[in-house]
Design a protein around this motif. Structure first.
Motif: not given
Lengths: 220, 193
Positions: A152-175
């Motif tokens: 959960v923290r990686e998906i929301l905070g960095a937009g990725s899972l196991f280092g693989a990008q999940l979202f479009h570039d426009a996704f604003q990370d929840w730092v």
């Protein structure tokens, strides 16, 4: 001893869900919060803890008749510290990056209340076989909880899972999710979910009870 | 790293990198003993004292281990020293103030498994602090721990009177408050440099 009637499968299952160490018993919170900022770190930490838990359960339970009662806690801690040192060196040898990411928290597995708690509450009173099952269940349950939090923290905070990008570039990370406070918030959210599920189950059981009661009255 | 000024070390350990809210060390007593303000203060005192003593011991042990070239014994000897220090403190408090002993209850022996103390011992050796720096670091960490615990207890005492939904009662609420406190403490970032 109290659970003598339960099969070893039950010992295994209970750690996964009903007595999940992180979500239900809220034990061993420090590593749960500290290293769960990415799914990979969380999983590695979970597996390392599970290994130490299983090994220490085995040793504690096989030595349980030799350890004097007065010094048992100190003995357990020394047994745990031995395995943690092993894990520490293994991780350092296998992946230096992971070792650097986890930092001092590998050594801090020693003071994870979960492990000492299981040694004291379960392994010191049960046979080796049952202790292994208990360690497996609790260990996997703990690793699973860590992974839930880390994902959960990686998906929301960095937009990725196991280092693989999940979202479009426009996704604003929840730092904030990557920062320490995000750990508290995510765990709180998971606990809320667990509480809610538990309460809903209780409510349903109660409703079913009263329904059955009125039904039986009508029949009478 | 080892050339940091004492003041910087203190501010860093107590506020900027608060052990509880930034490093997540010592969460168990943080959630467990923070229901009452008075218990929280005393627990903070006990932890600070144990931190100070074990920090000094850890410094000595590190010197010894380097001398006999046995770094793999670090973890085991640190934890053994901390466990015996806690035992001493426990006996001392039991003798001096039985009421306090009862109030702290199970959490006193649990200081042994308080990651903040072992963490402190490990961090100070990793950072290569000198003897005086170690003492200041331990004091700062203890002050930070006490501060977090006391703030948390104050908030939780207020919340006793507030009406919250059933699901959020207990640990979930405590964690949310801790999260907010942690955000607040981020405001100290950059203070210690």
């Amino acid at each position: 001893m109290a659970a003598a009637s339960k099969s070893s499968t039950d010992e295994f299952i209970k750690g996964l869900w009903k007595e999940n160490p992180a979500f239900v018993q809220v034990l061993g919170m420090c590593p749960v919060l500290a290293v769960s900022n990415t799914a990979m770190n969380a999983l590695a930490m979970g597996l390392a803890t599970a290994f130490v838990l299983i090994m220490s359960n085995i040793v504690v339970s096989s030595l349980r008749s030799f350890i004097p009662k007065q010094v048992r806690i100190a003995t357990y801690i020394l047994i745990i510290a031995t395995f943690v040192t092993v894990v520490d060196y293994v991780i350092q040898a296998v992946s230096l990056d992971l070792y650097k990411a986890l930092g001092a928290f590998i050594s801090l597995i020693v003071v994870n209340c979960l492990i000492l708690g299981r040694a004291e509450a379960f392994a010191s009173k049960n046979t080796v076989g049952r202790s292994i099952m208990d360690g497996l269940g609790m260990g996997i349950g703990f690793a699973f909880a860590l992974f839930c939090l880390g994902a959960v923290r990686e998906i929301l905070g960095a937009g990725s899972l196991f280092g693989a990008q999940l979202f479009h570039d426009a996704f604003q990370d929840w730092v904030v999710m990557i920062l320490p406070s995000g750990g508290f918030f995510t765990l709180a959210a998971w606990l809320l979910l667990f509480n809610w599920l538990k309460q809903r189950k209780e409510r349903k059981a109660r409703n079913a009870d009263s329904a059955a009661l009125t039904l039986s009255k009508e029949v009478l | 790293m080892a050339s940091e000024s004492l003041w910087t070390i203190f501010i860093n350990a107590s506020l900027v990198n608060n052990f509880v809210l930034a490093y997540f060390l010592g969460i168990c007593p943080f959630l467990g003993v923070s229901a009452k303000l008075e218990t929280a203060t005393r627990m903070g005192g006990a932890v600070t004292f144990v931190m100070l003593v074990s920090s000094i011991c850890a410094f000595g042990i590190q010197l010894l281990l380097v001398a006999i070239d046995a770094p793999y014994l670090k973890l085991i000897s640190f934890i053994a020293v901390i466990a015996s220090t806690v035992q001493l403190v426990e006996m001392f408090i039991k003798k001096v103030s039985p009421a306090l002993f009862r109030a702290l209850g199970i959490f006193l022996p649990l200081i042994t498994t308080n990651c903040a103390i072992l963490g402190l011992a490990l961090f100070q050796t990793n950072k290569g602090y000198s003897f005086v720096q170690c003492i200041v670091y331990a004091l700062g960490a203890g002050a930070g721990f006490t501060l977090a615990l006391v703030l948390m207890a104050g908030l939780r005492e207020k919340l006793e009177l507030a009406e919250v939904p059933d699901v959020t009662k207990g640990t979930a609420m405590a964690l949310m408050i801790a999260g907010l406190l942690s955000v607040t403490f981020m405001g100290f970032g950059g203070l210690g440099g």
